[in-house]
Design a protein around this motif. Structure first.
Motif, PDB file in Angstrom:
ATOM      1  N   ALA A  73       0.838  -1.210   0.000  1.00 29.90           N
ATOM      2  CA  ALA A  73       0.000   0.000   0.000  1.00 29.90           C
ATOM      3  C   ALA A  73       0.865   1.250   0.000  1.00 29.90           C
ATOM      4  CB  ALA A  73      -0.929  -0.015   1.208  1.00 29.90           C
ATOM      5  N   LEU A  74       1.785   1.334  -0.956  1.00 29.35           N
ATOM      6  CA  LEU A  74       2.638   2.508  -1.068  1.00 29.35           C
ATOM      7  C   LEU A  74       1.850   3.651  -1.694  1.00 29.35           C
ATOM      8  CD1 LEU A  74       5.944   0.857  -2.371  1.00 29.35           C
ATOM      9  CD2 LEU A  74       5.149   1.161  -0.009  1.00 29.35           C
ATOM     10  N   TYR A  75       1.869   4.805  -1.037  1.00 32.67           N
ATOM     11  CA  TYR A  75       1.090   5.970  -1.470  1.00 32.67           C
ATOM     12  C   TYR A  75      -0.363   5.593  -1.708  1.00 32.67           C
ATOM     13  CZ  TYR A  75       5.309   8.791  -2.021  1.00 32.67           C
ATOM     14  OH  TYR A  75       6.467   9.497  -1.776  1.00 32.67           O
ATOM     15  N   ALA A  76      -0.938   4.854  -0.776  1.00 31.06           N
ATOM     16  CA  ALA A  76      -2.353   4.479  -0.881  1.00 31.06           C
ATOM     17  C   ALA A  76      -3.220   5.715  -0.746  1.00 31.06           C
ATOM     18  CB  ALA A  76      -2.705   3.455   0.202  1.00 31.06           C
ATOM     19  N   ALA A  77      -4.342   5.714  -1.440  1.00 33.25           N
ATOM     20  CA  ALA A  77      -5.264   6.842  -1.386  1.00 33.25           C
ATOM     21  C   ALA A  77      -5.936   6.903  -0.016  1.00 33.25           C
ATOM     22  CB  ALA A  77      -6.312   6.701  -2.485  1.00 33.25           C
ATOM     23  N   PRO A  78      -6.436   8.080   0.390  1.00 33.12           N
ATOM     24  CA  PRO A  78      -7.148   8.187   1.661  1.00 33.12           C
ATOM     25  C   PRO A  78      -8.333   7.225   1.735  1.00 33.12           C
ATOM     26  CG  PRO A  78      -6.631  10.365   0.811  1.00 33.12           C
ATOM     27  CD  PRO A  78      -6.263   9.397  -0.269  1.00 33.12           C
ATOM     28  N   SER A  79      -8.521   6.631   2.894  1.00 39.82           N
ATOM     29  CA  SER A  79      -9.598   5.673   3.108  1.00 39.82           C
ATOM     30  C   SER A  79      -9.959   5.693   4.586  1.00 39.82           C
ATOM     31  CB  SER A  79      -9.156   4.273   2.685  1.00 39.82           C
ATOM     32  OG  SER A  79      -8.060   3.837   3.468  1.00 39.82           O
ATOM     33  N   PHE A 263      10.506  16.437  -2.292  1.00 42.12           N
ATOM     34  CA  PHE A 263      11.742  16.073  -2.986  1.00 42.12           C
ATOM     35  C   PHE A 263      11.877  14.571  -3.206  1.00 42.12           C
ATOM     36  CE2 PHE A 263      12.749  20.022  -0.606  1.00 42.12           C
ATOM     37  CZ  PHE A 263      12.929  20.859  -1.702  1.00 42.12           C
ATOM     38  N   GLY A 264      11.191  13.769  -2.399  1.00 45.76           N
ATOM     39  CA  GLY A 264      11.269  12.327  -2.564  1.00 45.76           C
ATOM     40  C   GLY A 264      10.076  11.732  -3.272  1.00 45.76           C
ATOM     41  N   GLY A 265       8.898  12.264  -2.980  1.00 43.97           N
ATOM     42  CA  GLY A 265       7.680  11.702  -3.565  1.00 43.97           C
ATOM     43  C   GLY A 265       7.146  12.461  -4.745  1.00 43.97           C
ATOM     44  N   THR A 269       4.345  17.328  -8.546  1.00 43.18           N
ATOM     45  CA  THR A 269       4.158  16.913  -9.943  1.00 43.18           C
ATOM     46  C   THR A 269       3.197  15.746 -10.093  1.00 43.18           C
ATOM     47  OG1 THR A 269       6.109  15.477  -9.806  1.00 43.18           O
ATOM     48  CG2 THR A 269       6.450  17.737 -10.605  1.00 43.18           C
ATOM     49  N   THR A 270       2.895  15.042  -9.015  1.00 46.21           N
ATOM     50  CA  THR A 270       1.988  13.904  -9.075  1.00 46.21           C
ATOM     51  C   THR A 270       1.026  13.958  -7.901  1.00 46.21           C
ATOM     52  OG1 THR A 270       1.828  11.481  -9.056  1.00 46.21           O
ATOM     53  CG2 THR A 270       3.625  12.466  -7.800  1.00 46.21           C
ATOM     54  N   THR A 271      -0.179  13.442  -8.109  1.00 44.34           N
ATOM     55  CA  THR A 271      -1.190  13.468  -7.056  1.00 44.34           C
ATOM     56  C   THR A 271      -1.042  12.322  -6.063  1.00 44.34           C
ATOM     57  OG1 THR A 271      -2.707  12.217  -8.468  1.00 44.34           O
ATOM     58  CG2 THR A 271      -2.834  14.624  -8.564  1.00 44.34           C
ATOM     59  N   ALA A 272      -0.199  11.351  -6.366  1.00 46.82           N
ATOM     60  CA  ALA A 272      -0.070  10.178  -5.496  1.00 46.82           C
ATOM     61  C   ALA A 272       0.416  10.570  -4.106  1.00 46.82           C
ATOM     62  CB  ALA A 272       0.872   9.158  -6.120  1.00 46.82           C
ATOM     63  N   ALA A 273       1.396  11.483  -4.045  1.00 46.78           N
ATOM     64  CA  ALA A 273       1.978  11.882  -2.759  1.00 46.78           C
ATOM     65  C   ALA A 273       1.346  13.148  -2.197  1.00 46.78           C
ATOM     66  CB  ALA A 273       3.488  12.085  -2.911  1.00 46.78           C
TER      67      ALA A 273
END
Length: 309
Positions: A73-79, A263-265, A269-273
């Motif tokens: 569950a890496l960078y799992a969406a809110p739940s 800087f790491g996630g 630039t992305t919505t995952a993090a």
């Protein structure tokens, strides 16, 4: 046993000093309650600060020293299980915010206490004594204000890892008392010409008594508000330093979360993090809002003119 004090208009003509003080305290807290109830937002500020205080004091006790990770569950969406999702290691973001609050809040508190104690002491003594003492203490204050904080912290970070909130709070407090000293000195210069101070000096009371019993209580509201503002400044300073990578990531806190998210996630630039980035920002925003609302309430509590409006 405390000797009775004559109070005109009191039932029976006398009351004990302790009873009079107890009455004043009750009236004060009743006034505080009225001020808070007058605007629900102020009560909201008290609740917010209370929640953060509980979070910092007891939050980490509800989690193991090593937070559990879920590699699936890496960078799992809110739940419901993870209200703010997970980070790059599958760790619950809400757990990171709660466990990281202790370092941030304790550092802010230590910073504020050191800055207020040193700044108030220097400002009161310099403003009251004037003359050579004033000149000497203000030159020391100017030197403190001239110290470049960021370069000094860069040098100290090669020696200290700042894993302890006390170390961080000590450094920020020693760097941040100059502004408080200047403000308190200005207030003291204004108060020292008031009639009650002139009367105290005319009675031959000691400098220690006048500062501790006359000036300091009169400035308590100003000092208390400055302490809350100092907490906010300390939170911004330490979070900013960790976010910029100036300090080593030896302690879990909100600044480390922001750095890793950006800087790491690649949170910009992305919505995952993005939840990983927004969670500590929301915590900082709520803490600032709580402090602002409480300072607004304190301004009315200690200002008789505002209470009468």
């Amino acid at each position: 046993m405390t000797a009775p004090t004559i109070i005109p208009g009191a039932p029976g003509g006398t009351r004990t000093t302790g009873g009079a003080r107890a009455t004043l305290r009750r009236n004060f807290w009743r006034g505080v309650g009225r001020v808070l109830r007058r605007k629900p937002s102020r009560m909201l500020g008290v609740i917010i600060l209370a929640v953060f205080a509980v979070m910092g004091a007891f939050g980490p006790l509800f989690y193991p020293a090593q937070l559990p990770r879920d590699n699936n569950a890496l960078y799992a969406a809110p739940s419901l299980i993870h209200p703010f999702g997970t980070d790059f290691e599958g760790t619950d973001v809400l757990a990171l915010v709660i466990t990281g609050a202790r370092y941030v809040l304790l550092t802010g508190l230590i910073t504020a206490v050191i800055a207020i104690v040193l700044g108030t002491g220097v400002g009161l003594f310099a403003g009251f004594r004037r003359g050579r003492w004033d000149s000497l203490l203000m030159r020391i204050t100017d030197m403190n204000l001239a110290i470049p904080g960021l370069p000094l912290l860069l040098v100290l970070s090669t020696v200290w890892k700042f894993t302890s909130a006390f170390e961080m709070g000590l450094v920020l407090g020693l760097l941040g008392w100059g502004g408080v000293a200047r403000s308190v000195r200005a207030q003291t210069l204004s108060l020292r010409e008031r009639g009650f101070i002139e009367a105290a000096r005319g009675l031959g009371l000691s400098t220690k008594h006048i500062i501790g019993r006359e000036l300091l209580p009169s400035m308590a509201p100003f000092i208390a508000m400055n302490m809350l503002i100092a907490v906010t400044g300390a939170v911004y300073a330490q979070v900013g330093l960790f976010f910029l990578g100036v300090l080593p990531f030896e302690a879990n806190n909100w600044g480390v979360m922001l750095n890793l998210a950006v800087f790491g996630g690649g949170a910009l630039t992305t919505t995952a993090a993005l939840p990983y980035l927004l969670a500590p920002l929301l915590a900082i925003l709520l803490l600032t809002l709580g402090i602002v609302l409480v300072v607004d309430a304190m301004d009315e509590i200690f200002n008789p003119r505002l209470r009468e409006e």
